[in-house]
Scaffold this motif. Sequence first.
Motif, PDB file in Angstrom:
ATOM      1  N   TRP A  17       1.097  -5.443   0.322  1.00  0.00           N
ATOM      2  CA  TRP A  17       2.375  -5.309  -0.728  1.00  0.00           C
ATOM      3  C   TRP A  17       2.073  -7.092  -1.161  1.00  0.00           C
ATOM      4  CZ3 TRP A  17       7.313  -4.026  -0.798  1.00  0.00           C
ATOM      5  CH2 TRP A  17       6.905  -2.970   0.131  1.00  0.00           C
ATOM      6  N   ALA A  18       1.356  -7.729  -0.144  1.00  0.00           N
ATOM      7  CA  ALA A  18       0.469  -9.206  -0.882  1.00  0.00           C
ATOM      8  C   ALA A  18       1.120  -9.149  -2.311  1.00  0.00           C
ATOM      9  CB  ALA A  18       0.170 -10.058  -0.425  1.00  0.00           C
ATOM     10  N   PRO A  77       7.902 -10.185   3.189  1.00  0.00           N
ATOM     11  CA  PRO A  77       6.602 -10.194   4.183  1.00  0.00           C
ATOM     12  C   PRO A  77       7.604  -9.157   4.810  1.00  0.00           C
ATOM     13  CG  PRO A  77       7.744 -12.249   3.326  1.00  0.00           C
ATOM     14  CD  PRO A  77       8.451 -11.309   2.931  1.00  0.00           C
TER      15      PRO A  77
END
Length: 200
Positions: A70-71, A126
């Motif tokens: 995801w980052a 996030p």
Amino acid sequence: MEIAAKADDAIPNRVMAFGVDWVILSLLSAVIWFLFWMVRAVLAIGGAASDGSVGTGLGVLAILLALVQWALIGVALLAYFTLLQTRSGQTLGMNLLDVKVVAADGSPVTRKQALVRNAVLIAPLPLMAVVSVFVPVIGFPLAFAMMVGWLLVELGAMFVLGDGQRIGDRLADTFVVEEADLVTEEVTGTPNEATQPGDA
């Protein structure tokens, strides 16, 4: 030309340009997702074939990999928008639809402005990552719904805030306008300067 006055006219093409960018970035995200999914699948197979302690360790590693995934997607999205808009004022979609992001005075956006406006665009990421990784079964659909919801909020802001600005634009003091409007301003400005008294 008042930049703010022209931003409302650019909303239809601006939305279509984002649609093009959405397709491009969805494909990029899918590639990243698939590569990490293969790694996690290998870890899952290894965990199933090992004893409890090793399996637990591999499970934790799989979670960490999902968060890293995801980052990486977030960095890719932010880099795509920020680097292209800083360099030319346009993403690929914006170039195709002839719209451009500029500062309030019509000058090119700074890197800081591009970062601010696009950080707001991907602000839910996030929380989406946490939901997707830690909520079983419905985590990813819920994360996807969160992003769609946020994009609708940003779209609505262009009509509610006025001047065709979404929240990111308002915070960064930027506007998206038709490229033709910028060209017209440059062309019409030249004769006016050339005919000033005392220039002959």
